[in-house]
Design a protein around this motif. Structure first.
Motif, PDB file in Angstrom:
ATOM      1  N   ALA A 129       1.026  -1.526   0.137  1.00  0.00           N
ATOM      2  CA  ALA A 129      -0.204   0.219   0.548  1.00  0.00           C
ATOM      3  C   ALA A 129       0.761   1.115   0.276  1.00  0.00           C
ATOM      4  O   ALA A 129       0.039   2.543   0.365  1.00  0.00           O
ATOM      5  CB  ALA A 129      -0.544  -0.417   0.877  1.00  0.00           C
ATOM      6  N   ASP A 130       2.059   1.087  -0.312  1.00  0.00           N
ATOM      7  CA  ASP A 130       3.161   1.870   0.294  1.00  0.00           C
ATOM      8  C   ASP A 130       3.445   3.430  -1.762  1.00  0.00           C
ATOM      9  O   ASP A 130       2.283   2.668  -2.189  1.00  0.00           O
ATOM     10  CB  ASP A 130       4.110   1.927  -0.458  1.00  0.00           C
ATOM     11  CG  ASP A 130       5.778   2.452   0.234  1.00  0.00           C
ATOM     12  OD1 ASP A 130       6.209   2.264   1.166  1.00  0.00           O
ATOM     13  OD2 ASP A 130       5.736   3.479  -0.505  1.00  0.00           O
ATOM     14  N   THR A 131       3.102   4.821  -1.003  1.00  0.00           N
ATOM     15  CA  THR A 131       2.636   5.456  -2.211  1.00  0.00           C
ATOM     16  C   THR A 131       4.060   5.589  -3.164  1.00  0.00           C
ATOM     17  O   THR A 131       3.354   6.247  -4.003  1.00  0.00           O
ATOM     18  CB  THR A 131       2.438   7.213  -1.402  1.00  0.00           C
ATOM     19  OG1 THR A 131       4.219   6.812  -1.059  1.00  0.00           O
ATOM     20  CG2 THR A 131       1.883   7.100  -0.795  1.00  0.00           C
ATOM     21  N   ALA A 139       8.034  -5.237  -3.398  1.00  0.00           N
ATOM     22  CA  ALA A 139       7.544  -6.130  -2.556  1.00  0.00           C
ATOM     23  C   ALA A 139       5.821  -7.241  -3.411  1.00  0.00           C
ATOM     24  O   ALA A 139       6.153  -8.695  -2.900  1.00  0.00           O
ATOM     25  CB  ALA A 139       6.162  -5.265  -1.592  1.00  0.00           C
ATOM     26  N   VAL A 140       5.928  -6.505  -4.350  1.00  0.00           N
ATOM     27  CA  VAL A 140       5.239  -7.773  -5.417  1.00  0.00           C
ATOM     28  C   VAL A 140       6.399  -9.115  -5.377  1.00  0.00           C
ATOM     29  O   VAL A 140       6.102 -10.379  -5.328  1.00  0.00           O
ATOM     30  CB  VAL A 140       4.472  -7.565  -6.326  1.00  0.00           C
ATOM     31  CG1 VAL A 140       4.832  -8.527  -7.485  1.00  0.00           C
ATOM     32  CG2 VAL A 140       3.697  -6.107  -6.499  1.00  0.00           C
ATOM     33  N   VAL A 142      -8.019  -7.372  -3.395  1.00  0.00           N
ATOM     34  CA  VAL A 142      -8.380  -7.174  -4.808  1.00  0.00           C
ATOM     35  C   VAL A 142     -10.049  -6.522  -4.523  1.00  0.00           C
ATOM     36  O   VAL A 142     -10.123  -6.377  -5.434  1.00  0.00           O
ATOM     37  CB  VAL A 142      -8.658  -8.534  -5.364  1.00  0.00           C
ATOM     38  CG1 VAL A 142      -9.455  -9.096  -6.530  1.00  0.00           C
ATOM     39  CG2 VAL A 142      -6.948  -8.624  -5.414  1.00  0.00           C
ATOM     40  N   SER A 143     -10.356  -6.978  -3.775  1.00  0.00           N
ATOM     41  CA  SER A 143     -11.478  -6.420  -3.186  1.00  0.00           C
ATOM     42  C   SER A 143     -12.041  -5.228  -2.908  1.00  0.00           C
ATOM     43  O   SER A 143     -12.851  -4.535  -2.363  1.00  0.00           O
ATOM     44  CB  SER A 143     -12.252  -7.048  -1.381  1.00  0.00           C
ATOM     45  OG  SER A 143     -12.551  -9.272  -2.405  1.00  0.00           O
ATOM     46  N   SER A 144     -10.976  -4.300  -2.817  1.00  0.00           N
ATOM     47  CA  SER A 144     -11.068  -2.948  -1.819  1.00  0.00           C
ATOM     48  C   SER A 144     -11.707  -2.016  -3.633  1.00  0.00           C
ATOM     49  O   SER A 144     -11.368  -2.452  -4.426  1.00  0.00           O
ATOM     50  CB  SER A 144      -9.853  -2.489  -1.889  1.00  0.00           C
ATOM     51  OG  SER A 144      -9.579  -1.313  -1.272  1.00  0.00           O
ATOM     52  N   ASN A 145     -12.051  -0.860  -2.732  1.00  0.00           N
ATOM     53  CA  ASN A 145     -12.770  -0.132  -3.548  1.00  0.00           C
ATOM     54  C   ASN A 145     -11.443   0.757  -4.110  1.00  0.00           C
ATOM     55  O   ASN A 145     -11.742   1.535  -4.644  1.00  0.00           O
ATOM     56  CB  ASN A 145     -13.610   0.767  -2.695  1.00  0.00           C
ATOM     57  CG  ASN A 145     -14.792  -0.112  -2.822  1.00  0.00           C
ATOM     58  OD1 ASN A 145     -15.396  -0.776  -3.737  1.00  0.00           O
ATOM     59  ND2 ASN A 145     -15.834   0.409  -1.915  1.00  0.00           N
ATOM     60  N   ILE A 152      -2.412  -3.798  -7.524  1.00  0.00           N
ATOM     61  CA  ILE A 152      -1.399  -4.001  -7.020  1.00  0.00           C
ATOM     62  C   ILE A 152      -1.599  -5.463  -6.232  1.00  0.00           C
ATOM     63  O   ILE A 152      -0.798  -5.994  -6.512  1.00  0.00           O
ATOM     64  CB  ILE A 152      -0.657  -3.175  -5.826  1.00  0.00           C
ATOM     65  CG1 ILE A 152       1.488  -3.930  -6.032  1.00  0.00           C
ATOM     66  CG2 ILE A 152      -1.145  -2.834  -4.304  1.00  0.00           C
ATOM     67  CD1 ILE A 152       1.514  -3.651  -7.182  1.00  0.00           C
ATOM     68  N   SER A 153      -2.658  -5.485  -4.999  1.00  0.00           N
ATOM     69  CA  SER A 153      -3.080  -6.947  -4.704  1.00  0.00           C
ATOM     70  C   SER A 153      -3.185  -8.379  -5.899  1.00  0.00           C
ATOM     71  O   SER A 153      -2.949  -8.746  -5.538  1.00  0.00           O
ATOM     72  CB  SER A 153      -4.357  -6.053  -4.170  1.00  0.00           C
ATOM     73  OG  SER A 153      -3.846  -5.906  -3.106  1.00  0.00           O
ATOM     74  N   CYS A 154      -3.590  -7.315  -7.255  1.00  0.00           N
ATOM     75  CA  CYS A 154      -4.541  -8.625  -7.780  1.00  0.00           C
ATOM     76  C   CYS A 154      -2.895  -8.799  -8.715  1.00  0.00           C
ATOM     77  O   CYS A 154      -2.880 -10.377  -8.961  1.00  0.00           O
ATOM     78  CB  CYS A 154      -5.007  -7.348  -9.387  1.00  0.00           C
ATOM     79  SG  CYS A 154      -5.955  -8.658 -10.868  1.00  0.00           S
ATOM     80  N   LEU A 155      -2.183  -7.972  -9.409  1.00  0.00           N
ATOM     81  CA  LEU A 155      -0.624  -8.681  -9.270  1.00  0.00           C
ATOM     82  C   LEU A 155      -0.771  -9.179  -8.859  1.00  0.00           C
ATOM     83  O   LEU A 155       0.690 -10.378  -9.023  1.00  0.00           O
ATOM     84  CB  LEU A 155       0.450  -7.559  -9.945  1.00  0.00           C
ATOM     85  CG  LEU A 155       1.401  -7.323 -10.631  1.00  0.00           C
ATOM     86  CD1 LEU A 155       1.403  -8.083 -11.728  1.00  0.00           C
ATOM     87  CD2 LEU A 155       2.257  -6.437 -10.853  1.00  0.00           C
TER      88      LEU A 155
END
Length: 1272
Positions: free
Chosen positions: A86-88, A96-97, A123-126, A133-136
């Protein structure tokens, strides 16, 4: 704690401090350090780790750690790395990935669960950034997480359930695409878990069906590979649910239809192809798919339908067969569909006889499309691809394609859209390649697949209804269409045009005479444009075409253009791009061969002299330039050889320049082999002559001998020996005595090879003075060679040639030589058994003695008396009698011994000898005595056959009769045929009713019957035909005899056998297994020697052939051998014979093969036993080279079978060396097939196959196969 090697190099507090730093660079560096540590720790152990550790004490051995660090460190690192997602900073998130992908390789169950939960929450986040990035990261986790363990099952179920829950109407297409790709990877990697979870299958299939039915078009399209991956895990899902969905979906709205057409195509490309084929055969969806092509205004639907049809044609060739005609018509109609081009011709055909000049038509470059919304080109491109697939897989329709497809394709060469145009040209290239393959098969069978009009016709004559006759009428229109495009602005189009011209030349061995002027001009222009980087491929294509053009056309066709073409080619000889240089040398070499073919002594036409001299100068300049690449200079050396061989007389004044260049290359170890080849060719050529050349040949002769000793190219060194023979033949009696003696000394290490013996024989005939050197240096080794057991027939023949030359120099030496040969075998009381090499030394010695007698007739009586004395002596040993009988047979074959009948009668007495070898030699002797004196001894043999009291005696007499039949001339056999026929059908003494008979007797009878049948076919063929309805024993004899009949290549009886050949070969469906196998062998012989009799009958015979390739469970039985149980397969020999016949069929009757069924049986062979697999691999390679369109789409299907073949043997206590050697040979056979097919295809065409083969070639064990080139 974990092992020391698994500890992180950077302390955990330091990493955590950097990860929490406000400086993004520090956070990135922390993740990079962690990535390096994880890569090091998780790297696989070196191969020698296990073996080295095995020598340590058992207390120090332990299994590898299941995790990469301790519990606290792993948990802490995971939490912090997940937080950094969740870094900017984008670089931090990307790093991180990468770390997460490594951390899930060896995770603790709870840690993996935490990672999966966290990513699924993201992935479920708005939050769009967090979601992406979570999907990746989730995709990376699916690709890297372990494939075993209970916790893995739970995480798979969680991923599938939560991901499908996200597919709502408002899901972003990009996110949906990424999630579907993740699910595709998951289904592929974890198929073993999916198949064991019915709930997961049901949930997934239901969700995917919903997506395919209701989602946006882009999402639907992306879901197609996912459902294909799911179905591949459990094919039963297709029958239970998807089959109905496909049938329904294809009949709905255009949008739905496109989706389900895509599903059909994707499933057919993958592992579900058999299910799609069954659906195609049972439910007639072919008609439904074909119907979707009827509305070309709906371009997307028509394109999808054409793509589906293309895949079905390639992957389901048998099931799609009923629709081929309709598909072809539709594809040819749509390939012309161009509503925005007003000049389109709506006729199905092109006037093939039209001679109008098309040059006034505007080129497509000058009047290109301006309508950006027009997408009809997609229909035409897909239709062209479909036509290519049809042509490439339906070779039995080759003639029809020339009637309906060729005119349409030619008319579309002027297509304005380049991608479509290239597909059209590619389709016609496949048509030409199929034609070339079929014609090559015709020529390989002697150019007689169609019966010659008369016996006196040239052997290379091919009847007008041969495969080439389909192409010839098309050439005028085809040439004009190609020439119109060959000057276009599109480099790929011009390149493809030269490819087409090359294929035309190859297919017809010419055929471009009428267009030669324009073609030569275009080729010259293309070669001159080589300066630009983009035109290198064009120049290569043009040079490659010229190589074929020169080789296949008469010199007078292109003679007027040499002044322009040759300078352009010469300019390319020293091009900086090696490939261009090589192609240029190939072109000039081809020109040199064509300008004056080998054997032509007529003067070189004046128009050729200057161009050839220009090539000669350029070649010698490159050869003399040490700055030129060594490989290019070697190519120049090869070209110089062709120039000397074919035009050597015009370079006589330049020998002083050229010949030393060859000599210098002979001294270089890397180019010595090519230099030897060139010298041998020059010595053999009658055009290379003159005192200067003769002196040079004598000068290089010793250096060739040195090269022979030095080269490591092979053990046989045939090239070097061939060169030596050519030089010796050229110098003749001018060979200096000292040189001859020196050569003999150098040949000592190689005297055990046939080629060396032949060279020595040549030296003896030319320089008799070297005889003492042969006696001193070679004779002892030759005598040792004779005593060495060998079954090499070439070596025996070479020994005979040597002794023939030796005796010719002194015929009276026979009286000394024969006793020496006999004594050379040594004294022993018994013959050696198979473990000591068998009796080959005795048969070789007898053959040599027969040769010496043949070259010294005045000593025949003395030699014969020596062997007569042995067989009359009651004290003679078994070896002495055996050798004497063999020698009597060899002498009796070439000498009439009717004046010494006691030799024949004495030989017959040995039929009762205790030794099987002596009995066999006695049969050999009696048979060959009858060859030399048939009027006296043949009636005696026949009489004994009729009165034989035992089966063993009858078999020996039949062997004697076989010697008579095989060694008698056709004229003699015609006189003896009636006398010989009856004994061959006398019932065997011990044969019971219904018994198939003894193999040995049957084979001997069959060979004799086959030979006799060819001498009087009108008389004997009807008698054999009658026996087809008799006992199994007689049917077996007929089936075997027919094979020997076909071996006779004379066409004198073709008219008689042609109408009844199917009746003979229909024994392939006999109830008796052995009869079927013998009939298969007869079919193989017919295809190989008389394909013109078979080719029109293949529709009847092929199904019988393919039926014998199936594994039949009823022919298998379990046999107990000690502690083991093995499967005995009585049908194995039939399958092997059937596949051998298929291999022959492919090489001689390609255009008439049922390619879909043929291909299917080849694929099936790779899952058979190893003996069949080897044949299957050979077939697969040959089929892939002759019809790549049939094989390449199937390569992924056979990847698993190839993987099984490449697995190493699991070494156990009972593993023997032979097991390892057999397995390694199987692996090498696999690679010899896989590597050429790997080079023939692309990763896009066969991704799994390419991944497998590339991994093999990257390994240390098999990397030597990278440069392997398979051949037919």
């Amino acid at each position: 704690m974990s092992r020391t090697s698994s500890q992180l190099s950077v302390p955990l507090p330091v990493l955590l401090e950097k990860m929490k730093s406000t400086d993004s660079d520090h956070r990135v560096m922390a993740l990079i350090d962690l990535n390096k540590d994880l890569t090091r720790i998780l790297a696989p152990l070196p191969p020698n780790t296990t073996s080295s550790s095995s020598s340590s004490s058992s207390s120090s051995r332990r299994a590898p750690d299941p995790t990469y660090t301790d519990d606290y460190t792993e948990t802490t690192l995971t939490e912090n790395v997940l937080r950094l997602l969740a870094d900017t900073n984008a670089e931090v998130k990307s790093s991180a990935v990468s770390c997460i992908a490594l951390m899930v390789r060896k995770p603790r169950p709870q840690v993996l669960t935490n990672i999966v939960n966290s990513l699924l929450d993201g992935v479920s986040s708005n939050d769009e950034e967090r979601r992406d990035i979570s999907c990746l990261a989730l995709k990376s986790v699916v690709l890297e997480m372990p494939v075993d363990g209970q916790h893995v099952v739970q995480n798979i179920e969680k991923i599938v359930t939560r991901v499908f829950a996200l597919f709502k109407s408002d899901i972003h297409p990009q996110l949906a695409s990424e999630l579907l790709q993740t699910l595709t990877d998951l289904f592929n990697r974890f198929s073993n878990f999916i198949i064991n979870s019915p709930n997961l299958q049901t949930t997934s299939l239901s969700s995917l069906n919903n997506i395919l039915s209701t989602a946006r078009p882009a999402i639907r399209k992306r879901a197609i590979p996912t459902i294909s991956a799911l179905i591949s895990t459990n094919p039963s899902l297709f029958d239970s649910s998807l089959k109905t969905q496909i049938q329904t979906g294809l009949s709905q709205s255009p949008e739905s239809t496109r989706v389900w057409l895509g599903v059909v195509a994707t499933l057919a490309r993958g592992l579900s192809v058999q299910k799609v084929g069954a659906l195609l055969a049972e439910e007639k969806i072919g008609e439904t798919v074909l119907k979707q092509t009827e509305n070309p205004e709906d371009a997307e639907t028509v394109e999808a339908a054409l793509v589906a049809l293309e895949v079905l044609v390639l992957r389901c060739p048998t099931e799609i067969a009923p629709y081929i005609s309709s598909i072809t018509q539709r594809a040819l109609t749509l390939v012309k569909y161009d509503p925005n081009y007003v000049d389109i011709d709506d006729d199905d055909d092109v006037d093939m006889d039209a001679e109008e000049d098309d040059e006034e038509d505007d080129d497509f470059e000058e009047d290109a499309y301006s309508d950006d919304e027009d997408d009809s080109w997609k229909i035409r491109r897909s239709a062209a691809k479909l036509v290519l697939a049809l042509i490439g897989t339906r070779n039995e329709l080759l003639g029809d394609f020339y009637g309906n497809a060729a005119p349409v394709l030619i008319s579309r060469f002027s297509e304005r859209e380049e991608s479509v145009r290239l597909e059209v040209l590619a389709a016609f290239e496949v048509l030409l390649r199929q034609t070339a393959s079929a014609r090559a098969a015709e020529l390989a069978s002697g150019g007689r697949n169609k019966r010659k009009r008369s016996e006196g016709m040239d052997e290379d004559y091919v009847a007008d209804d041969s495969i080439a006759s389909y192409l010839r009428p098309v050439i005028p229109q085809l040439s004009r269409a190609i020439l119109k495009q060959i000057s276009s602005k599109s480099v790929p189009t011009r390149q493809q045009c030269f490819v087409l011209l090359r294929e035309i030349s190859k297919a017809l061995s010419g055929g471009l005479d009428d267009s030669a002027d324009a073609i030569c001009t275009a080729a010259t222009s293309a070669i001159r444009s080589v300066d630009s980087a983009t035109s290198a491929s064009l120049a290569i294509a043009a040079l490659s075409f010229l190589t074929a053009f020169f080789a296949d056309h008469s010199p007078k066709i292109y003679a007027d253009h040499l002044a322009q073409v040759v300078p352009a080619i010469v300019r390319c000889l020293k091009d900086k791009l090696q490939r261009i240089s090589f192609e240029a040398f190939n072109a000039v070499s081809s020109l040199a061969r064509s300008a004056r073919p080998k054997g032509t002594m007529a003067p070189l036409p004046t128009t050729f002299v200057q161009p050839i001299q220009q090539i000669f100068k350029a070649t010698t300049d490159i050869l003399a330039d040490n700055n030129v690449d060594a490989d290019v200079r070697e190519k120049a050396l090869d070209t110089l050889g062709y120039l000397l061989v074919h035009e050597g007389d015009i370079f006589a004044s330049s020998y002083s320049t050229a010949l030393p260049l060859i000599t210098s290359r002979l001294a270089n170890e890397n180019t010595a082999t090519t230099a030897v080849l060139v010298i041998g060719k020059a010595a053999e050529s009658p055009l290379c002559k003159g005192p200067e050349l003769e002196a040079w040949l004598l000068q290089v002769l010793p250096e060739v001998v040195v090269a022979l000793r030095r080269t490591k190219r092979s053990t046989t060194k045939n090239m070097e020996f061939s060169c030596l023979s050519n030089i010796l033949t050229r110098v003749g009696n001018g060979l200096p005595e000292k040189t001859a003696i020196d050569i003999i000394g150098e040949l000592q290490p190689f005297i055990d090879t046939p080629t060396a013996l032949q060279v020595v024989a040549l030296i003896l005939s030319q320089q008799p003075a070297c005889r003492p050197a042969v006696d001193a240096q070679l004779s002892p080794k030759i005598m040792e060679l004779i005593k060495t057991p060998s079954v090499n027939q070439h070596l025996v023949e070479a020994l005979s040639s040597f002794f023939a030359a030796y005796v010719d120099g002194d015929q009276d030496c026979t009286t000394r030589l024969v006793p020496a040969l006999v004594e050379n075998l040594g004294k022993t009381n018994s013959l050696p058994d198979a473990t000591r090499g068998g009796t080959s030394t005795y048969t070789t010695t007898a053959k040599i003695i027969g040769t010496t007698v043949a070259h010294s007739h005045r000593n025949t009586a003395g030699v014969l008396a020596m062997f007569q004395k042995v067989i009359k002596s009651p004290k003679a040993t078994e070896p002495d009698v055996y050798l004497s009988l063999l020698c009597i047979g060899e002498i009796g074959r070439i000498t009439d011994l009717s004046t010494t009948p006691d030799v024949f009668e004495r030989s017959l007495t040995f039929f009762e000898n205790d030794s099987e070898e002596v009995r066999s030699a006695a049969a050999f002797a009696t048979g060959n005595l009858a060859v030399g004196a048939p009027k006296v001894f043949l009636p005696a043999i026949i009489k004994h056959i009729e009165t034989a009291s035992t089966e063993a005696t009858r078999l020996l007499l039949l062997h004697g009769l076989k010697e008579v039949i095989l060694h008698s001339s056709s004229a003699q056999l015609e006189l003896l045929a009636d006398t010989l026929w009856k004994p061959l059908f006398a019932d065997d003494v011990s044969t019971k009713e219904g018994d198939i008979g003894d193999d040995g007797i049957r084979n001997v009878k069959a060979a004799c019957i086959g030979k006799l049948t060819t001498t009087a076919p009108g008389k004997f063929l009807p008698q054999l035909q009658e026996l087809l309805r008799s006992s199994p024993q007689n049917r077996a004899i007929v089936a075997a005899a027919v094979r020997y009949t076909f071996i006779d290549t004379s066409s004198s009886y073709d008219e008689i056998v042609a109408p009844i050949i199917v009746e003979f070969l229909s024994l392939m469906k006999d109830t008796n297994l052995i009869v079927r196998r013998l009939s298969l062998a007869s079919l193989n012989s017919a295809i190989q020697h008389k394909p013109h009799l078979i080719v029109d009958k293949l529709n009847t015979l092929q199904p019988l052939l393919y039926e014998e390739t199936h594994i039949k469970k009823e022919l298998q039985r379990e046999v107990t051998m000690g502690p083991f149980k093995v499967i005995e397969d009585d049908g194995l020999e039939n399958r092997k014979t059937a596949y051998e016949t298929m291999y022959t069929l492919l090489g001689t009757c390609f255009s008439r093969i049922d390619l879909p069924t043929f291909t299917e049986r080849v694929m099936a062979s790779l899952s058979d036993v190893n003996e069949v697999k080897v044949l299957g691999l050979m077939l697969l390679l040959r089929l892939g080279q002759m019809s790549p369109t049939s094989v390449i789409p199937r390569l992924d299907d056979i990847t698993n079978a190839l993987k099984d073949m490449m697995k190493d043997v699991e070494v156990r206590d009972d593993t023997v060396k032979q097991d390892l050697e057999r397995k390694e040979e199987m692996q090498r056979s696999t690679l010899r097939t896989a590597v050429p097919l790997y080079k023939l295809s692309s990763p896009q065409q066969a991704p799994q196959f390419h991944t497998f083969v590339s991994a093999l070639l990257a390994s240390d064990k098999w990397r030597d196969f990278k440069d392997y080139q398979g051949s037919l």
